[in-house]
Write a protein that holds these residues in place. Structure first.
Motif, PDB file in Angstrom:
ATOM      1  N   ALA A  91       0.845  -1.201   0.000  1.00  0.00           N
ATOM      2  CA  ALA A  91       0.000   0.000   0.000  1.00  0.00           C
ATOM      3  C   ALA A  91       0.879   1.248   0.000  1.00  0.00           C
ATOM      4  CB  ALA A  91      -0.938  -0.003   1.202  1.00  0.00           C
ATOM      5  N   ASP A 127      -0.448   4.826  -0.749  1.00  0.00           N
ATOM      6  CA  ASP A 127      -1.517   4.759   0.233  1.00  0.00           C
ATOM      7  C   ASP A 127      -0.958   4.679   1.646  1.00  0.00           C
ATOM      8  OD1 ASP A 127      -4.239   4.686  -0.870  1.00  0.00           O
ATOM      9  OD2 ASP A 127      -3.484   2.993  -2.037  1.00  0.00           O
ATOM     10  N   GLU A 128      -1.837   4.865   2.613  1.00  0.00           N
ATOM     11  CA  GLU A 128      -1.449   4.656   4.009  1.00  0.00           C
ATOM     12  C   GLU A 128      -1.206   3.166   4.203  1.00  0.00           C
ATOM     13  OE1 GLU A 128      -4.479   6.450   6.418  1.00  0.00           O
ATOM     14  OE2 GLU A 128      -4.307   8.339   5.323  1.00  0.00           O
ATOM     15  N   ASN A 139      -4.763  -1.094   1.892  1.00  0.00           N
ATOM     16  CA  ASN A 139      -5.420   0.209   1.839  1.00  0.00           C
ATOM     17  C   ASN A 139      -5.412   0.738   0.409  1.00  0.00           C
ATOM     18  OD1 ASN A 139      -6.688   1.598   3.925  1.00  0.00           O
ATOM     19  ND2 ASN A 139      -5.133   3.182   3.983  1.00  0.00           N
ATOM     20  N   ARG A 140      -6.510   1.367   0.013  1.00  0.00           N
ATOM     21  CA  ARG A 140      -6.634   1.929  -1.334  1.00  0.00           C
ATOM     22  C   ARG A 140      -7.310   3.307  -1.278  1.00  0.00           C
ATOM     23  NH1 ARG A 140      -5.464  -2.267  -4.836  1.00  0.00           N
ATOM     24  NH2 ARG A 140      -5.570  -4.321  -3.873  1.00  0.00           N
ATOM     25  N   GLY A 155      -5.830   6.205  -1.530  1.00  0.00           N
ATOM     26  CA  GLY A 155      -5.088   7.211  -2.292  1.00  0.00           C
ATOM     27  C   GLY A 155      -5.871   7.829  -3.424  1.00  0.00           C
TER      28      GLY A 155
END
Length: 160
Positions: free
Chosen positions: A20, A25-26, A45-46, A48
């Motif tokens: 991620a 992303d975070e 995580n997505r 972004g």
């Protein structure tokens, strides 16, 4: 205390969190495992792209709701790099998923974000039991906390 077999799933969560991060992303990653130990699904995580609901825990809850029986969901475990946020904890409980095992707690993440000067999130941080008191939760997992912390440190050191 997590078992060695569970550490394997948690290490995969760290790999997904790193993926991620590499994609802007975070750094969060999660793995959904059946009651008999099979990996059913995984995600990272997505957020972004601008959709703040694209957390892996939320996506796995949706995946489980669409594909598993209530009994299968109740017997499953979600392994994750960070304790579920309130949105993800609620989705987990509403779908009827079983246990959560997380590496880093919400409280730890809050401290790390404060140390890095990260702006406050739009939703208050709460432990899973503050949102979903009936869910079995285990964590943090000290063996992997430093790896997750380093991913978060890198994320916020690299921000524009």
């Amino acid at each position: 205390m997590v078992k060695d077999s569970e550490l394997r799933h948690l290490r995969r969560c760290v790999e997904l969190a790193a993926e991620a991060l590499e994609n802007g992303d975070e750094p969060f990653g999660s793995v959904l495992v059946s009651g008999d130990g099979r990996v059913l699904a995984e995600d990272r995580n997505r957020v972004g792209g601008g959709d703040g609901t694209r957390h892996p825990e939320f996506e796995l809850a949706r995946w489980a709701a669409e594909r598993l029986t209530p009994e299968e969901r109740a017997g499953a475990t979600v392994y994750t790099s960070g304790e579920h946020c309130p949105m993800c904890a609620a989705a987990h409980a509403w779908v009827g998923l079983g246990r959560i095992v997380y590496i880093a707690s919400s409280a730890q993440l809050d401290v790390w974000h404060a140390e890095s000067g990260v702006p406050q999130a739009p939703v208050r941080s709460l432990p899973v039991h503050g949102v979903a008191p009936g869910v079995a939760v285990e964590g943090p997992v000290p063996e992997l906390v430093d790896q997750v912390r380093e991913l978060h440190r890198r994320r916020w050191a690299e921000r524009p």
